[in-house]
Scaffold this active site. Structure first.
Site, mmCIF file in Angstrom:
data_model
loop_
_atom_site.group_PDB
_atom_site.id
_atom_site.type_symbol
_atom_site.label_atom_id
_atom_site.label_comp_id
_atom_site.label_asym_id
_atom_site.label_seq_id
_atom_site.Cartn_x
_atom_site.Cartn_y
_atom_site.Cartn_z
ATOM 1 N N PRO A 116 0.824 -1.218 0.000
ATOM 2 C CA PRO A 116 0.000 0.000 0.000
ATOM 3 C C PRO A 116 0.855 1.263 0.000
ATOM 4 O O PRO A 116 0.859 2.052 0.941
ATOM 5 C CB PRO A 116 -0.819 -0.144 1.279
ATOM 6 C CG PRO A 116 0.092 -0.890 2.207
ATOM 7 C CD PRO A 116 0.857 -1.853 1.341
ATOM 8 N N LYS A 117 1.554 1.487 -1.093
ATOM 9 C CA LYS A 117 2.560 2.545 -1.164
ATOM 10 C C LYS A 117 1.978 3.848 -1.716
ATOM 11 O O LYS A 117 1.216 3.841 -2.678
ATOM 12 C CB LYS A 117 3.734 2.101 -2.041
ATOM 13 C CG LYS A 117 4.519 0.921 -1.491
ATOM 14 C CD LYS A 117 5.572 0.455 -2.487
ATOM 15 C CE LYS A 117 6.349 -0.747 -2.005
ATOM 16 N NZ LYS A 117 7.437 -0.409 -1.095
#
Length: 248
Positions: A116-117
């Site tokens: 989840p960047k």
């Protein structure tokens, strides 16, 4: 470009890919980890089923990672929040949110896996006798972590255990009709881990409210422990453990 050639590509643009093929090996990867107790109800709202929380220990790990030498991706710094969970009796960590300053690492993390960047400005540095981790989102501060620099050695097995746990992530890809095309829980685990050094000390963590980087939604109620770890490791490929669309 022929179809047979297109199939060999891993991302776009076709003539200037956003990232190269892995595996991605990390040399002298430096961690600042702060484990803290938070509000259980806040955790329950964000951790997806079928992952399970430990109701007796509502913990979060704030992790800051300086990665000066990554094959194919270069040099970058990353930080985020990790939540201890269980899946089918297996203990691991749910990766809640991650912020970093490197486009290839953002692209490959989201496309090839499910990290989840988001884009942010994290920094890890030594200020006199203090190890410091900071995160800015845009021009605003979101987090400040401090720890005594190499005050006490940390057991190597404990350091290994901290960074070798399975990581669970949520992969969501929207279809052209606006409905989920992919909705999966996936898992990966670091491998080829070599610990070069590990330390512990007193630590503090401040989180600042931000609408688009809401780390403070998991408030710091009590710092439980902290670690500073220097290591080499390799990212392993991810695999699907639960398909949310299989029942629909």
């Amino acid at each position: 470009m022929l179809e047979s050639e297109i199939y060999k590509q891993i991302t776009t643009p076709l003539t200037a890919p956003a990232f190269p093929k892995g595996p991605y090996k990390f040399h002298n990867r430096e961690y600042l980890n702060i484990i803290y107790r938070t509000d259980f109800e806040a955790l329950r709202k964000i951790v997806p089923e079928p992952l399970e929380l430990d109701e007796d220990e509502p913990l979060v790990r704030f992790e800051m990672m300086a990665m000066p030498d990554v094959t194919g991706l270069g040099s970058y710094t990353e930080c985020g929040q990790v939540i201890p969970v269980k899946y089918n009796g297996i203990k691991g960590d749910y990766l809640h949110m991650m912020y970093l300053d490197n486009h290839p690492a953002i692209a490959v993390g989201r496309e090839v896996s499910a990290y989840p960047k988001k884009l942010g400005t994290p920094k890890l540095f030594v200020d006199s006798d203090t190890l410091v981790g900071t995160l800015n989102y845009g021009s605003l501060p979101v987090a400040t972590a401090t720890m005594g620099y190499k005050h006490e050695p940390l057991d190597i097995k404990e350091a290994y255990n901290q960074i070798s746990r399975p990581s669970f992530m949520l992969k969501i890809v929207q279809g052209y009709d606006g409905k989920p095309r992919i909705c999966e829980l996936i898992c990966t685990q670091n491998k080829d881990i070599i610990i070069h050094g590990a330390w512990t000390s007193c630590a503090r963590l401040q989180l600042f409210s931000h609408a688009l980087a809401p780390l403070a939604d998991l408030p710091v109620l009590e710092v439980v422990s902290a670690s500073h770890i220097l290591t080499d490791l390799t990212l392993a490929p991810a695999h699907v453990v639960y398909d949310y669309l299989a029942k629909n």
